[in-house]
Design an enzyme around this catalytic site. Structure first.
Site, short mmCIF file in Angstrom:
data_model
loop_
_atom_site.label_atom_id
_atom_site.label_comp_id
_atom_site.label_asym_id
_atom_site.label_seq_id
_atom_site.Cartn_x
_atom_site.Cartn_y
_atom_site.Cartn_z
CD GLU A 1 -3.08 1.11 0.41
OE1 GLU A 1 -3.45 2.15 -0.22
OE2 GLU A 1 -3.49 -0.32 0.20
CG LEU B 1 13.40 -20.85 -3.51
CD1 LEU B 1 14.25 -21.71 -4.51
CD2 LEU B 1 12.90 -21.92 -2.38
CB THR C 1 8.41 0.82 3.75
OG1 THR C 1 7.97 -0.41 3.08
CG2 THR C 1 7.96 0.97 5.30
CG ASP D 1 16.32 -5.61 -3.98
OD1 ASP D 1 16.61 -6.66 -4.22
OD2 ASP D 1 15.23 -5.13 -3.89
#
Length: 358
Positions: free
Chosen positions: A76, A283, A116, A138
């Site tokens: 969101e 994974l 975020t 990342d």
């Protein structure tokens, strides 16, 4: 103002270490400062819908080693589409402010990656007392040397490359392994070096398929019957690098498969050798966090509780030169930490004979 009650949420893609970060924030805040934690379910969506509950000691018992997040998550983005929310009848940001007030929160802890913490920065601009924690496999949040989740994903990716090496050797094939990383190639670079990849393709270095094919054929001429090619999911060709972001995004949506399959197909055409693809996918994000990430996320979480007590609002908890520091959220919002061309790891790879496709 003394913080007595704070909200805590996890947002964006899940990553190893989220639960240990939640545990560290809540335990430190309760034990050291007597604070009460309000868990917010499913990221910013839960904050919009007032989907909250009081986190007890039992809720966070035994979660140090668990993958995922007990709070749930979502992607969101309340500032991206400022339209009236169907469930609340309010604009998303107004609904968030209402939840913040109704739950009597003195502050908010947002755990996540670039998106975020960009949202967290915007909420700080709206007057909320916000603290961010850096989570992403990342490793691409600026102003922090490392993010939790990265090392666990690196362990998984490197082990996968190790395992694929044996099959590549047995069957004399080109093995193309796709690793996560849309905008930055840290995970591909580190796992490729750790796994002894012959070719590593990164978003930061546009590739030429002929250059990769030349590398593969040189290996074959030298008696090496297989090649390992590690591809970041955001890798792009030199032709694609000339496109606008909008056009590149449009073309990628039209691709019937991910980038690794395209590279494998192009290599088969260029070399006549058989190529096989492995997409590691989720994974890399799932499962138990490594001890390194448990320690790192615990450090970040405990620091987050101290930041609450010290009223260091509008800050990201970051790691610089092995020390916890506060970085203004405004300085990291909307930015990505890319790999620079002179990065020592790239230099090390080139020294080893690794091709980066350029």
């Amino acid at each position: 103002m003394r913080v007595k009650r704070f909200g805590i949420l996890t947002s964006g893609g899940d990553a190893p270490g989220l639960n240990s970060a939640i545990r560290a924030v809540c335990r430190t805040a309760a034990i050291q400062y007597g604070m009460t934690a309000i868990g917010i379910k499913n990221g910013y969506r839960g904050l919009i819908e007032n989907n909250c509950f009081e986190l007890s000691g039992e809720d966070i018992t035994g979660i140090l080693t668990r993958g995922g997040t007990i709070l749930g998550t979502s992607r969101e983005k309340p500032f991206k589409n400022p339209e009236i929310d169907e469930k609340t009848g309010l604009l998303p940001v107004e609904a968030i402010k209402k939840t913040y007030a109704e739950q009597k929160m003195d502050a908010l802890v947002c755990i996540g990656g670039n998106g975020t913490n960009t949202t967290a920065s915007l909420l700080a601009n709206e007057g909320l007392n916000v603290i961010g924690l850096p989570k992403t496999i990342d490793n691409d949040i600026v102003k922090t040397d490392v993010t939790f989740g990265f090392h666990t994903a690196l362990d998984v990716a490197a082990e996968a490359i190790d395992r694929i090496h044996t099959t590549a050797h047995s069957h004399s094939r080109i093995m193309v392994i796709e690793v996560m990383g849309h905008k930055a190639g840290w995970l591909s670079l580190y796992s490729g070096i750790a796994g002894g990849a012959d070719v590593i393709l990164l978003p930061e270095i546009p590739y030429d398929i002929d250059s990769i094919a030349e590398c593969v054929m040189k290996r074959r001429d030298a008696g090496k019957e297989f090649s390992i090619v590690v591809v970041a999911e955001g890798a792009l060709s030199k032709d694609e690098a000339l496109l606008t972001k909008k056009e590149l995004k449009r073309r990628r949506k039209l691709m019937p498969y991910s980038i690794a399959y395209r590279v494998a197909h192009e290599l088969e055409e260029a070399t006549g050798l058989v190529s096989r693809v492995t997409v590691l996918g989720y994974l890399q994000r799932g499962g138990t966090p490594s001890p390194f990430d448990r320690i790192l996320s615990t450090q970040f979480g405990a620091a987050g509780a101290h930041f609450l007590a010290e009223e260091r609002f509008g800050s990201l908890v970051a790691m610089q030169d092995n020390k916890i520091v506060a970085v203004p959220l405004s300085e990291i919002a909307g930015k990505v930490k890319n790999i620079e061309s002179d990065n020592p790891m790239i230099a090390a790879g080139r020294g080893l004979g690794t091709s980066f496709g350029d």
